[in-house]
Design a protein around this motif. Structure first.
Motif, short mmCIF file in Angstrom:
data_model
loop_
_atom_site.label_atom_id
_atom_site.label_comp_id
_atom_site.label_asym_id
_atom_site.label_seq_id
_atom_site.Cartn_x
_atom_site.Cartn_y
_atom_site.Cartn_z
N ALA A 148 0.81 -1.21 0.00
CA ALA A 148 0.00 0.00 0.00
C ALA A 148 0.85 1.26 0.00
CB ALA A 148 -0.92 0.00 1.21
N GLY A 149 2.18 1.11 0.00
CA GLY A 149 3.06 2.28 -0.04
C GLY A 149 3.45 2.82 1.32
N ILE A 150 3.32 2.03 2.36
CA ILE A 150 3.61 2.46 3.73
C ILE A 150 4.73 1.59 4.29
CG2 ILE A 150 2.62 2.88 6.01
CD1 ILE A 150 -0.14 2.81 4.63
N PHE A 151 5.60 2.19 5.10
CA PHE A 151 6.67 1.41 5.74
C PHE A 151 6.83 1.84 7.19
CE2 PHE A 151 8.65 5.00 3.57
CZ PHE A 151 9.47 5.54 4.55
N PRO A 152 7.40 0.97 8.03
CA PRO A 152 7.52 1.27 9.46
C PRO A 152 8.88 1.84 9.83
CG PRO A 152 7.99 -1.03 9.14
CD PRO A 152 7.72 -0.44 7.75
N MET A 153 8.90 2.65 10.88
CA MET A 153 10.14 3.13 11.47
C MET A 153 9.91 3.26 12.98
SD MET A 153 11.56 6.07 8.83
CE MET A 153 13.21 6.07 9.56
N ALA A 154 11.01 3.39 13.71
CA ALA A 154 10.95 3.69 15.14
C ALA A 154 11.73 4.98 15.38
CB ALA A 154 11.53 2.54 15.96
N GLU A 155 11.38 5.70 16.41
CA GLU A 155 12.08 6.94 16.72
C GLU A 155 13.50 6.67 17.21
OE1 GLU A 155 11.35 9.94 16.14
OE2 GLU A 155 9.22 9.93 15.72
N ASP A 156 13.66 5.57 17.94
CA ASP A 156 14.94 5.30 18.58
C ASP A 156 15.00 3.81 18.91
OD1 ASP A 156 16.65 5.18 21.35
OD2 ASP A 156 17.35 6.81 20.06
N ALA A 157 16.21 3.28 19.03
CA ALA A 157 16.37 1.86 19.34
C ALA A 157 15.74 1.49 20.67
CB ALA A 157 17.85 1.50 19.34
N ASP A 158 15.66 2.44 21.60
CA ASP A 158 15.11 2.16 22.92
C ASP A 158 13.61 2.42 23.00
OD1 ASP A 158 17.64 1.48 23.91
OD2 ASP A 158 18.12 3.59 24.27
N LYS A 214 2.47 5.38 -6.24
CA LYS A 214 1.52 4.29 -6.02
C LYS A 214 1.19 3.56 -7.32
CE LYS A 214 -0.61 5.40 -1.65
NZ LYS A 214 -1.84 5.41 -0.87
N ARG A 215 1.16 4.30 -8.42
CA ARG A 215 0.94 3.64 -9.71
C ARG A 215 2.12 2.74 -10.05
NH1 ARG A 215 2.90 4.85 -14.44
NH2 ARG A 215 3.42 7.00 -13.89
N LEU A 216 3.35 3.27 -9.89
CA LEU A 216 4.54 2.46 -10.15
C LEU A 216 4.59 1.24 -9.24
CD1 LEU A 216 7.18 5.33 -10.45
CD2 LEU A 216 6.20 4.00 -12.32
N LEU A 217 4.20 1.44 -7.98
CA LEU A 217 4.21 0.35 -7.01
C LEU A 217 3.22 -0.73 -7.40
CD1 LEU A 217 4.96 -0.87 -4.25
CD2 LEU A 217 3.21 0.60 -3.23
N ARG A 218 2.01 -0.32 -7.75
CA ARG A 218 0.99 -1.29 -8.12
C ARG A 218 1.43 -2.13 -9.31
NH1 ARG A 218 -2.55 2.06 -8.66
NH2 ARG A 218 -2.55 2.36 -10.91
#
Length: 219
Positions: free
Chosen positions: A20-30, A190-194
């Motif tokens: 869907a074009g979304i990815f996860p991240m975290a602010e910090d390792a802790d 999103k078009r390229l991704l699809r």
């Protein structure tokens, strides 16, 4: 845009998010929280216009590095999560490590690893997610000069060889512009991704020599 997520994230949910074009991240390792990110402008590396500077091409061709895939996921993600010279923080927390480790075991996450020295030691690499004909680059690291650049060249060549259509870089950085990275609006992405996700491609672990990698990128 991004928002914090405190519900359990499974590999299946993660793959649906990428599609869907979304990815996860975290602010910090802790910080145990994970945030979904969907940039307004998405960074991509066009595989048909991937640029390799002449000096780097000589390094790739020289054979001074051994480049393999999927041998040491733990070593690669540890290298990517290590503090950098310009920052002691990292966005890769323990949950991120576990999730991508699960994707690796399921065959959706891959590494490109660069070794040097005698005995061979891991001096650079990258990891990312493969879904259909799309590859989502997540992070890279280097302990030796040009090692991460060599990894990226080999990744792009492998994707060309294996029939991929999209190399997602998430954000354009000065490091990536030298390879031809560009920003595209969210709807274009999103078009390229699809189109890429629906296109059949298969990650092939067969090694490439430096000369073979450059040939795939120039063809």
């Amino acid at each position: 845009m991004h928002g914090s997520v405190f519900v359990e994230i499974t590999p299946e949910i993660l793959l649906k998010a990428y599609a869907a074009g979304i990815f996860p991240m975290a602010e910090d390792a802790d910080d145990p929280a994970i945030y979904w990110v969907e940039p307004r402008e998405r960074g991509i590396l066009p595989l048909d216009r991937f640029h390799v500077a002449s000096r780097l091409a000589r390094t790739v061709r020289s054979g001074g590095f051994e480049v393999v895939t999927d041998r040491d996921f733990d070593g690669v993600i540890a290298g990517c999560a290590a503090p950098r010279r310009d920052s002691a923080r990292t966005w890769i927390n323990s949950r991120i490590r576990a999730l991508y480790g699960e994707l690796f075991d399921l065959g959706y996450c891959h590494t490109v690893e660069v070794y040097a020295g005698e005995p061979r030691v891991l001096v650079g690499g990258l990891y990312g997610v493969s879904l259909g004909g799309a590859f989502f680059g997540e992070s890279m690291f280097h302990l030796a000069r040009d090692a991460s650049k060599v990894a990226l060249v080999h990744l792009a060549a492998r994707l060309r060889r294996d029939g991929y259509r999209l190399l997602d870089a998430q954000f354009v950085t000065s490091h990536l512009t030298q390879f031809g990275a560009v920003e595209v609006p969210r709807q274009v992405y999103k078009r390229l991704l699809r189109e890429a996700v629906e296109h059949p491609a298969r990650w092939d672990p067969t090694p490439l020599s430096g000369s073979e990698a450059l040939a795939w990128l120039s063809g």
